[in-house]
Design an enzyme around this catalytic site. Structure first.
Site, PDB file in Angstrom:
ATOM      1  N   TYR A 150     -22.601  91.719   1.255  1.00 13.63           N
ATOM      2  CA  TYR A 150     -21.986  92.338   0.069  1.00 13.63           C
ATOM      3  C   TYR A 150     -21.552  91.256  -0.921  1.00 13.63           C
ATOM      4  O   TYR A 150     -21.937  91.274  -2.083  1.00 13.63           O
ATOM      5  CB  TYR A 150     -20.793  93.170   0.526  1.00 13.63           C
ATOM      6  CG  TYR A 150     -20.109  93.965  -0.566  1.00 13.63           C
ATOM      7  CD1 TYR A 150     -20.723  95.087  -1.137  1.00 13.63           C
ATOM      8  CD2 TYR A 150     -18.839  93.613  -1.021  1.00 13.63           C
ATOM      9  CE1 TYR A 150     -20.088  95.826  -2.126  1.00 13.63           C
ATOM     10  CE2 TYR A 150     -18.197  94.347  -2.008  1.00 13.63           C
ATOM     11  CZ  TYR A 150     -18.819  95.452  -2.555  1.00 13.63           C
ATOM     12  OH  TYR A 150     -18.183  96.184  -3.535  1.00 13.63           O
ATOM     13  N   VAL A 193      -7.043 103.150   1.876  1.00 13.02           N
ATOM     14  CA  VAL A 193      -6.288 104.272   1.286  1.00 13.02           C
ATOM     15  C   VAL A 193      -6.747 105.596   1.900  1.00 13.02           C
ATOM     16  O   VAL A 193      -5.920 106.406   2.343  1.00 13.02           O
ATOM     17  CB  VAL A 193      -6.434 104.286  -0.256  1.00 13.02           C
ATOM     18  CG1 VAL A 193      -5.775 105.528  -0.834  1.00 13.02           C
ATOM     19  CG2 VAL A 193      -5.808 103.033  -0.857  1.00 13.02           C
ATOM     20  N   ASN A 195      -8.367 106.056   4.744  1.00 10.27           N
ATOM     21  CA  ASN A 195      -8.017 106.077   6.175  1.00 10.27           C
ATOM     22  C   ASN A 195      -6.564 106.496   6.390  1.00 10.27           C
ATOM     23  O   ASN A 195      -6.279 107.387   7.180  1.00 10.27           O
ATOM     24  CB  ASN A 195      -8.179 104.671   6.774  1.00 10.27           C
ATOM     25  CG  ASN A 195      -9.449 104.551   7.584  1.00 10.27           C
ATOM     26  OD1 ASN A 195     -10.343 105.384   7.458  1.00 10.27           O
ATOM     27  ND2 ASN A 195      -9.548 103.518   8.401  1.00 10.27           N
ATOM     28  N   GLN A 281      -5.120  87.786   0.788  1.00 13.51           N
ATOM     29  CA  GLN A 281      -4.390  88.298  -0.374  1.00 13.51           C
ATOM     30  C   GLN A 281      -5.354  88.531  -1.531  1.00 13.51           C
ATOM     31  O   GLN A 281      -6.399  87.893  -1.617  1.00 13.51           O
ATOM     32  CB  GLN A 281      -3.289  87.328  -0.800  1.00 13.51           C
ATOM     33  CG  GLN A 281      -3.756  85.914  -0.991  1.00 13.51           C
ATOM     34  CD  GLN A 281      -2.621  84.958  -1.328  1.00 13.51           C
ATOM     35  OE1 GLN A 281      -1.459  85.322  -1.297  1.00 13.51           O
ATOM     36  NE2 GLN A 281      -2.969  83.739  -1.685  1.00 13.51           N
ATOM     37  N   ARG A 282      -4.972  89.473  -2.383  1.00 13.87           N
ATOM     38  CA  ARG A 282      -5.862  89.768  -3.503  1.00 13.87           C
ATOM     39  C   ARG A 282      -5.057  90.412  -4.624  1.00 13.87           C
ATOM     40  O   ARG A 282      -4.384  91.423  -4.415  1.00 13.87           O
ATOM     41  CB  ARG A 282      -6.957  90.710  -3.042  1.00 13.87           C
ATOM     42  CG  ARG A 282      -8.092  90.782  -4.004  1.00 13.87           C
ATOM     43  CD  ARG A 282      -9.097  91.781  -3.586  1.00 13.87           C
ATOM     44  NE  ARG A 282     -10.040  91.315  -2.593  1.00 13.87           N
ATOM     45  CZ  ARG A 282     -10.696  92.141  -1.801  1.00 13.87           C
ATOM     46  NH1 ARG A 282     -10.464  93.427  -1.841  1.00 13.87           N
ATOM     47  NH2 ARG A 282     -11.566  91.670  -0.951  1.00 13.87           N
TER      48      ARG A 282
HETATM   49  P1  NAD Z   1     -19.640 104.543  -3.281  1.00 14.58           P
HETATM   50  O1  NAD Z   1     -20.232 104.128  -1.992  1.00 14.58           O
HETATM   51  O2  NAD Z   1     -18.868 105.819  -3.330  1.00 14.58           O
HETATM   52  O3  NAD Z   1     -20.738 104.603  -4.423  1.00 14.58           O
HETATM   53  C1  NAD Z   1     -21.930 103.855  -4.407  1.00 14.58           C
HETATM   54  C2  NAD Z   1     -23.077 104.788  -4.763  1.00 14.58           C
HETATM   55  O4  NAD Z   1     -24.294 104.033  -4.778  1.00 14.58           O
HETATM   56  C3  NAD Z   1     -23.273 105.908  -3.737  1.00 14.58           C
HETATM   57  O5  NAD Z   1     -23.412 107.147  -4.407  1.00 14.58           O
HETATM   58  C4  NAD Z   1     -24.561 105.507  -3.003  1.00 14.58           C
HETATM   59  O6  NAD Z   1     -25.259 106.611  -2.476  1.00 14.58           O
HETATM   60  C5  NAD Z   1     -25.308 104.775  -4.106  1.00 14.58           C
HETATM   61  N1  NAD Z   1     -26.311 103.823  -3.608  1.00 14.58           N
HETATM   62  C6  NAD Z   1     -26.176 102.903  -2.617  1.00 14.58           C
HETATM   63  N2  NAD Z   1     -27.317 102.203  -2.464  1.00 14.58           N
HETATM   64  C7  NAD Z   1     -28.188 102.689  -3.404  1.00 14.58           C
HETATM   65  C8  NAD Z   1     -29.528 102.384  -3.740  1.00 14.58           C
HETATM   66  N3  NAD Z   1     -30.222 101.423  -3.103  1.00 14.58           N
HETATM   67  N4  NAD Z   1     -30.118 103.097  -4.733  1.00 14.58           N
HETATM   68  C9  NAD Z   1     -29.456 104.084  -5.394  1.00 14.58           C
HETATM   69  N5  NAD Z   1     -28.174 104.426  -5.097  1.00 14.58           N
HETATM   70  C10 NAD Z   1     -27.556 103.722  -4.116  1.00 14.58           C
HETATM   71  O7  NAD Z   1     -18.707 103.329  -3.780  1.00 14.58           O
HETATM   72  P2  NAD Z   1     -17.754 103.187  -5.029  1.00 14.58           P
HETATM   73  O8  NAD Z   1     -16.422 102.835  -4.513  1.00 14.58           O
HETATM   74  O9  NAD Z   1     -17.903 104.322  -5.965  1.00 14.58           O
HETATM   75  O10 NAD Z   1     -18.352 101.872  -5.706  1.00 14.58           O
HETATM   76  C11 NAD Z   1     -19.169 101.910  -6.863  1.00 14.58           C
HETATM   77  C12 NAD Z   1     -19.492 100.485  -7.285  1.00 14.58           C
HETATM   78  O11 NAD Z   1     -18.292  99.793  -7.601  1.00 14.58           O
HETATM   79  C13 NAD Z   1     -20.212  99.669  -6.213  1.00 14.58           C
HETATM   80  O12 NAD Z   1     -21.193  98.857  -6.821  1.00 14.58           O
HETATM   81  C14 NAD Z   1     -19.119  98.809  -5.644  1.00 14.58           C
HETATM   82  O13 NAD Z   1     -19.622  97.603  -5.128  1.00 14.58           O
HETATM   83  C15 NAD Z   1     -18.222  98.599  -6.852  1.00 14.58           C
HETATM   84  N6  NAD Z   1     -16.838  98.308  -6.440  1.00 14.58           N
HETATM   85  C16 NAD Z   1     -16.038  99.291  -5.939  1.00 14.58           C
HETATM   86  C17 NAD Z   1     -14.741  98.979  -5.531  1.00 14.58           C
HETATM   87  C18 NAD Z   1     -13.801 100.020  -4.962  1.00 14.58           C
HETATM   88  O14 NAD Z   1     -12.681  99.676  -4.579  1.00 14.58           O
HETATM   89  N7  NAD Z   1     -14.129 101.280  -4.926  1.00 14.58           N
HETATM   90  C19 NAD Z   1     -14.281  97.656  -5.622  1.00 14.58           C
HETATM   91  C20 NAD Z   1     -15.141  96.689  -6.121  1.00 14.58           C
HETATM   92  C21 NAD Z   1     -16.419  97.026  -6.543  1.00 14.58           C
HETATM   93  N1  UDP Z   2      -7.177  98.107   6.657  1.00  9.19           N
HETATM   94  C1  UDP Z   2      -6.229  98.496   7.591  1.00  9.19           C
HETATM   95  N2  UDP Z   2      -6.401  99.683   8.230  1.00  9.19           N
HETATM   96  C2  UDP Z   2      -7.453 100.511   7.975  1.00  9.19           C
HETATM   97  C3  UDP Z   2      -8.410 100.117   7.010  1.00  9.19           C
HETATM   98  C4  UDP Z   2      -8.248  98.891   6.376  1.00  9.19           C
HETATM   99  O1  UDP Z   2      -5.248  97.785   7.843  1.00  9.19           O
HETATM  100  O2  UDP Z   2      -7.523 101.590   8.596  1.00  9.19           O
HETATM  101  C5  UDP Z   2      -6.968  96.822   5.934  1.00  9.19           C
HETATM  102  C6  UDP Z   2      -8.183  95.881   5.942  1.00  9.19           C
HETATM  103  O3  UDP Z   2      -8.161  95.059   7.078  1.00  9.19           O
HETATM  104  C7  UDP Z   2      -7.953  95.106   4.662  1.00  9.19           C
HETATM  105  C8  UDP Z   2      -7.267  96.103   3.721  1.00  9.19           C
HETATM  106  O4  UDP Z   2      -6.747  97.128   4.580  1.00  9.19           O
HETATM  107  O5  UDP Z   2      -7.056  94.047   4.886  1.00  9.19           O
HETATM  108  C9  UDP Z   2      -8.202  96.723   2.698  1.00  9.19           C
HETATM  109  O6  UDP Z   2      -9.344  97.191   3.376  1.00  9.19           O
HETATM  110  P1  UDP Z   2     -10.518  97.991   2.658  1.00  9.19           P
HETATM  111  O7  UDP Z   2     -11.604  98.154   3.652  1.00  9.19           O
HETATM  112  O8  UDP Z   2      -9.968  99.204   2.010  1.00  9.19           O
HETATM  113  O9  UDP Z   2     -10.999  97.054   1.464  1.00  9.19           O
HETATM  114  P2  UDP Z   2     -11.316  95.488   1.328  1.00  9.19           P
HETATM  115  O10 UDP Z   2     -10.998  94.762   2.599  1.00  9.19           O
HETATM  116  O11 UDP Z   2     -12.749  95.441   0.980  1.00  9.19           O
HETATM  117  O12 UDP Z   2     -10.412  95.075   0.230  1.00  9.19           O
END
Ligand code: NAD
Ligand code: UDP
Ligand code: UDP
Length: 320
Positions: A150, A193, A195, A281-282
């Site tokens: 990723y 969130v 979960n 951290q983020r």
């Molecule tokens: P999501 O999994 O709900 O949405 C991703 C969508 O992409 C899904 O509908 C999936 O079916 C589609 N998809 C996956 N592979 C595909 C492919 N090869 N061809 C066509 N469609 C495909 O996730 P989301 O949270 O809505 O994330 C959307 C975008 O934002 C992603 O690119 C993700 O990396 C980015 N993003 C999300 C977050 C977050 O916290 N939600 C954080 C950082 C970046």
């Molecule tokens: N996390 C947790 N319990 C859960 C799911 C996630 O403590 O049931 C923690 C995970 O280890 C991470 C943070 O929550 O530190 C955020 O996780 P998430 O998968 O939502 O996103 P990301 O790690 O990609 O920021």
């Protein structure tokens, strides 16, 4: 005299996903023609069922790792599984989606002279040594770990965006999205969130990984969609990368306690093993977003959690 407005044709890849479905809704409300492309790996038709039948909305099942020939004015490239259990399910496909997907969408943007926005991620910073993260920080990413498909896929996509911009003058927008939450998150995608809310509503143990001292900054989805639209509308000189997220920083333990309080749950907190390469951290520095997009988030964590809890309480397919 009657005036006829010309609708923009906007492609949203990953449009049936969590953020994508909210974005499609918003773009339609703004009077655009929306083409939603998705392979339904993590997205569902339920997320966009209420848009089907709208003459300005079109749904196409397609995998972005294959070429796509359509005529559009703007492209939001969101296709990519975003939750660790989903992107680690088939890591090779995850990298292909980010890299081949970016090449195809950039090739399309080049041919039709469309503006293109990439949904990049705070994961490009890896386990950051600089806090809060600014866009000029190059990150601290493991290239061979379980998150690498990723993180490195998204980093390579950013490289491709900037090379198409330099080499072919494609108008690009790179948005680095930090943790975003809200209605239509997948209930089983393992993200923190969803979960915690699902566990709290069931009265099941709340699973905190590690000691829960790791931090995240959570942005409500409506704020994120507003930022993405503003980013697309910004001047061509605003290529990004621009951090988009809510700077409010919380430990995971604090989040667990908030969810328990807001759901009035009887759940207790249990600890589980911390997954590999989990960032400690983020927190986004959003100075650039404030300056270039005149944007900052307006929904605080508690207000956003209340709306998300209401969605999960009502059942997965309820309107958001
Ligand atoms: P999501 O999994 O709900 O949405 C991703 C969508 O992409 C899904 O509908 C999936 O079916 C589609 N998809 C996956 N592979 C595909 C492919 N090869 N061809 C066509 N469609 C495909 O996730 P989301 O949270 O809505 O994330 C959307 C975008 O934002 C992603 O690119 C993700 O990396 C980015 N993003 C999300 C977050 C977050 O916290 N939600 C954080 C950082 C970046
Ligand atoms: N996390 C947790 N319990 C859960 C799911 C996630 O403590 O049931 C923690 C995970 O280890 C991470 C943070 O929550 O530190 C955020 O996780 P998430 O998968 O939502 O996103 P990301 O790690 O990609 O920021
Ligand atoms: N592409 C696409 N739709 C288009 C134009 C291009 O999917 O409308 C794909 C094309 O098939 C190629 C990729 O985008 O695989 C990159 O295109 P580009 O023109 O940059 O490179 P080339 O075709 O010269 O390899």
């Amino acid at each position: 005299m009657r005036t006829y407005s010309i609708r923009k044709r906007v492609l949203v890849t990953g449009g049936a996903g969590f953020i994508g479905s909210h974005l499609c809704e918003r773009l339609l409300a703004d009077g655009n023609d929306v083409l939603c492309v998705d392979n339904f790996f993590t997205g569902t038709k339920d997320n966009i069922a209420h848009l089907i039948g709208n003459p300005h909305f079109e749904l196409m099942r397609h995998d972005v790792t294959f070429p796509l020939f359509v005529e559009v004015d703007e492209i939001y490239n969101l296709a990519c599984p975003a939750a660790p259990i989903h992107y680690q399910y088939d890591p090779v496909q995850t990298t292909k989606t980010s890299v081949h997907g970016a090449i195809n969408m950039l090739g399309l943007a080049k041919r039709v002279k469309a503006k293109i926005l990439q949904a990049s991620t705070s994961e490009v910073y890896g386990d950051p040594q600089l806090h809060p993260q600014r866009e000029d920080y190059w990150g601290h990413v493991n290239p061979i770990g379980v998150r690498s498909c990723y993180d490195e896929g998204k980093r390579c996509a950013e490289t491709l965006f900037f090379d198409y911009h330099r080499q072919n003058r494609v108008r690009i927008k790179v948005a680095r999205i930090f943790n975003t939450y809200g209605p239509r998150m997948h209930p089983n995608d393992g993200r923190v969130v969803s979960n915690f809310i699902v566990q709290a509503l069931k009265g099941a143990p709340i699973t905190v990984y590690g000691d829960g001292s790791q931090t995240r900054s959570f942005c409500y989805v409506d704020d994120m969609v507003e930022a993405l639209v503003r980013m697309m509308e910004s001047k061509d000189s605003v290529t990004g990368p621009v951090n988009l997220g809510n700077p409010g920083e919380f430990t995971i333990l604090e989040l667990a306690k908030k969810v328990i309080a807001l759901t009035r749950s009887t759940s207790r907190i249990v600890t589980k093993k911390l997954p590999g390469d989990d960032p400690k951290q983020r927190q986004p520095d959003i100075t650039l977003a404030k300056r270039h997009l005149k944007w900052e988030p307006s929904v605080g964590l508690e207000a956003g959690l209340r709306k998300t809890i209401a969605y999960f309480r009502a059942g997965k397919n309820s309107p958001a």
